[in-house]
Design a protein around this motif. Structure first.
Motif, mmCIF file in Angstrom:
data_model
loop_
_atom_site.group_PDB
_atom_site.id
_atom_site.type_symbol
_atom_site.label_atom_id
_atom_site.label_comp_id
_atom_site.label_asym_id
_atom_site.label_seq_id
_atom_site.Cartn_x
_atom_site.Cartn_y
_atom_site.Cartn_z
ATOM 1 N N ARG A 1 14.519 56.219 13.892
ATOM 2 C CA ARG A 1 14.724 55.093 14.165
ATOM 3 C C ARG A 1 15.169 54.425 14.892
ATOM 4 N NH1 ARG A 1 16.203 53.073 8.847
ATOM 5 N NH2 ARG A 1 13.688 53.667 8.027
ATOM 6 N N ALA B 1 18.388 57.001 4.491
ATOM 7 C CA ALA B 1 17.221 57.709 4.862
ATOM 8 C C ALA B 1 17.351 58.672 4.927
ATOM 9 C CB ALA B 1 16.285 56.909 5.809
ATOM 10 N N GLY C 1 13.520 54.750 18.361
ATOM 11 C CA GLY C 1 12.510 53.306 18.493
ATOM 12 C C GLY C 1 13.327 52.411 19.180
ATOM 13 N N THR C 2 14.278 51.635 18.206
ATOM 14 C CA THR C 2 15.079 50.599 18.274
ATOM 15 C C THR C 2 15.503 50.545 20.143
ATOM 16 O OG1 THR C 2 15.173 50.618 16.551
ATOM 17 C CG2 THR C 2 16.285 48.702 18.167
ATOM 18 N N TRP D 1 12.060 41.403 14.518
ATOM 19 C CA TRP D 1 10.805 41.653 15.224
ATOM 20 C C TRP D 1 10.299 40.000 15.103
ATOM 21 C CZ3 TRP D 1 9.767 46.330 17.058
ATOM 22 C CH2 TRP D 1 10.560 47.420 16.319
ATOM 23 N N LYS E 1 15.840 61.359 10.511
ATOM 24 C CA LYS E 1 14.146 59.424 10.323
ATOM 25 C C LYS E 1 14.972 58.275 11.021
ATOM 26 C CE LYS E 1 11.663 56.370 7.002
ATOM 27 N NZ LYS E 1 10.809 56.360 6.051
ATOM 28 N N ARG E 2 16.840 58.722 10.413
ATOM 29 C CA ARG E 2 17.764 57.308 10.690
ATOM 30 C C ARG E 2 17.356 57.510 12.466
ATOM 31 N NH1 ARG E 2 21.185 59.176 6.713
ATOM 32 N NH2 ARG E 2 22.591 59.920 8.016
#
Length: 366
Positions: free
Chosen positions: A30, A22, A33-34, A88, A26-27
């Motif tokens: 991500r 990626a 966000g995590t 998730w 983007k990485r």
């Protein structure tokens, strides 16, 4: 040719399995966000543990057990979230568990029927007849010490047309950033009605800032004679001692009348429908600010309202206090402890503690 075909057939699946990495942004997004969701889960876990520990007057054993169980479930959920394969699913299950706790907590109802401490045992209320407002159960205790007193109440009728001043009272006991703020409404003829927004504590209960976030205290409006609510703080509170300041507010007189009626409306509503006190959202200063929103041009929300000790300075900066003096001098004059201790039980206590204060009156226009 067959060799080339075999090589081609062998390379094809290998190329398909090796996905391109990626893009870096983007990485990073991500990962951010995590991390954000992980921190959110930690905050939810902390809130849930405390909410269950202070849950609705249940026994300490039950509350401790529920809080411990939720803490364990939170730990398992956080471990699951840290594992990409389970992330998730763990998040979804934990959200469902947290929703159960949140809905149960929100279902806790405030009450007017508890074993209250004597100083908050009687609810005030008012009868309205046009511009004449009769306030019932105005507190005026005869204090010997902070905790030793003879309860006393009286009723009094105020003419809204004669409201000509509002004073802000700021009480300090732990540095400049923290203060208890309340208002006193001044009427022609020297009548004053002080209204202090506080917690309604049960017998044997002490105030805790943390517990104030978790529906532990009902909201209570102390409607009192100044010889009670101010003199208690200047003459009888010793551990810790309190410094009391009285500031005359500037503004349109109609705004003051609207504000007074808004207070009366809330006082009557609490008699029929109790509400929860909240350390952050429904406390002595934020509740006053919410009441002022009935008027156009009300003070904008500021961090100095949340840091309640700076409320007088904030009002000075926006022109709601006397600006003919430097704030330091105005603050010095507003300090009333010595005058209150000298006046003590005098019938003209309110007049004596205001000696030397600016004679500001509310105006027909601002």
């Amino acid at each position: 040719m067959s060799v080339r075909n075999r090589a081609s057939n062998t390379a094809g699946p290998s190329v398909a399995r090796n996905k391109p990495p990626a893009p870096p942004l983007k990485r990073i997004a991500r990962l951010a966000g995590t991390v954000f969701v992980g921190l959110l889960l930690v905050c939810m876990a902390a809130w849930g543990v405390l909410a269950l520990y202070y849950f609705d007057h249940e026994s300490l054993t039950l509350r401790t057990g529920l809080a411990a169980a939720f803490a364990l479930a939170s730990l398992i959920g956080l471990v699951g979230f840290a594992l990409p394969r389970w992330r998730w699913r763990a998040f979804t299950v934990y959200l469902a568990l947290f929703a159960v706790v949140l809905l149960s907590w929100r279902a806790i109802e405030p009450s007017n029927d508890r074993d209250w401490q004597p100083d908050v045992a009687v609810l005030p209320y008012a009868s309205i007849d046009g511009d004449r407002i009769t306030v019932h159960n105005i507190r005026n205790f005869d204090y010997r010490t902070e905790t030793d007193f003879t309860p006393g109440y009286y009723d009094k009728t105020f003419d809204l047309r004669k409201l000509d001043g509002v004073d802000l009272i700021a009480t300090y006991w732990m540095g400049p950033a923290v203060a208890h703020i309340f208002l006193s409404f001044d009427f022609e003829g020297g009548d004053h009605l002080a209204i202090s927004i506080e917690t309604r504590k049960e017998r044997g209960e002490a105030y805790s800032t943390i517990e104030g976030f978790f529906r532990q205290y009902e909201l209570y409006y102390v409607v009192a004679d100044e010889r009670d609510v101010i003199r208690l703080r200047t003459n009888y509170r010793k551990d810790p001692p309190e410094d009391v300041y009285v500031y005359r507010l500037y503004g349109p007189i109609e705004n003051a009348r609207h504000l007074f009626l808004q207070y009366i409306k809330e006082i009557n509503a609490l008699k029929d429908r109790p509400e929860w006190y909240n350390t952050l959202t429904t406390n002595c200063t934020t509740a006053i600010w919410m009441h002022t929103r009935i008027n156009p041009g009300h003070p904008p929300l500021s961090w100095k309202i949340l840091a309640s000790g700076y409320v007088p300075e904030y009002l000075y900066e926006i022109g709601r206090l006397d600006s003919s003096l430097p704030f330091a001098e105005l603050q010095r004059r507003a300090h009333v402890n010595a005058r209150a201790q000298a006046a003590d039980k005098a019938a003209d206590f309110s007049r004596q503690i205001r000696a030397g204060l600016p004679e500001a009156k509310l105006s027909a226009s601002h």
